[in-house]
Design an enzyme around this catalytic site. Sequence first.
Site, PDB file in Angstrom:
ATOM      1  N   PRO A 154      25.989  45.375  29.578  1.00  0.00           N
ATOM      2  CA  PRO A 154      25.254  44.736  28.715  1.00  0.00           C
ATOM      3  C   PRO A 154      26.440  44.802  27.335  1.00  0.00           C
ATOM      4  O   PRO A 154      26.892  45.497  27.050  1.00  0.00           O
ATOM      5  CB  PRO A 154      24.126  45.292  28.411  1.00  0.00           C
ATOM      6  CG  PRO A 154      24.085  46.885  28.790  1.00  0.00           C
ATOM      7  CD  PRO A 154      24.857  46.758  29.937  1.00  0.00           C
ATOM      8  N   HIS A 155      26.356  43.450  26.917  1.00  0.00           N
ATOM      9  CA  HIS A 155      27.300  43.419  25.677  1.00  0.00           C
ATOM     10  C   HIS A 155      26.766  42.170  24.902  1.00  0.00           C
ATOM     11  O   HIS A 155      25.783  41.274  25.568  1.00  0.00           O
ATOM     12  CB  HIS A 155      28.592  43.130  26.006  1.00  0.00           C
ATOM     13  CG  HIS A 155      28.919  41.994  27.193  1.00  0.00           C
ATOM     14  ND1 HIS A 155      28.534  42.164  28.422  1.00  0.00           N
ATOM     15  CD2 HIS A 155      29.285  40.788  26.885  1.00  0.00           C
ATOM     16  CE1 HIS A 155      28.577  41.006  29.165  1.00  0.00           C
ATOM     17  NE2 HIS A 155      29.202  40.140  28.026  1.00  0.00           N
ATOM     18  N   GLY A 156      27.095  42.024  23.598  1.00  0.00           N
ATOM     19  CA  GLY A 156      26.695  41.086  22.578  1.00  0.00           C
ATOM     20  C   GLY A 156      27.010  39.716  22.957  1.00  0.00           C
ATOM     21  O   GLY A 156      28.089  39.548  23.688  1.00  0.00           O
TER      22      GLY A 156
END
Length: 152
Positions: A66-68
């Site tokens: 997960p990442h922005g």
Amino acid sequence: MPETAPLPLDPRAVRLDEQADGRDGAIRRCGEVLVEVGAVEPDYIDAMLERERSISTYVGEGVAIPHGTLVAKDSVHHDAICVLRFPGGVDWDGEQVSVCVGIAARGDGHIRLLSELAQILLDPEQAQALREATDVSDVIRLLQPSREEPSE
């Protein structure tokens, strides 16, 4: 093969006995750990959840990254990753995830981090070693292998 920089992994960002209620809870925990180590502002967590709604960050072998979103890059103080292990597993839209590697990066730094992580995590043996790691030093050794070369 070109030399690559070590992944920005603070040992405090490795958590090997996490629990979460599903995908969003696991993403939220990744974001909270990135906040705890000073890598991001709390609003980065929402950007991580937004990214997941637009495209899954599940990469296979029981691992999600997960990442922005790019819009959230101003919420990032410095590039960092966190590694959270969920021994009981987390349902990730029908897939079973036991390791989340959260990423925070300024600018397009996430591209380098994703590329380096993919080389490691898409190797079934290394992904299995990461899923089964019970010691922080094992995780660091897997994700930051020695880059010593012969000196000739």
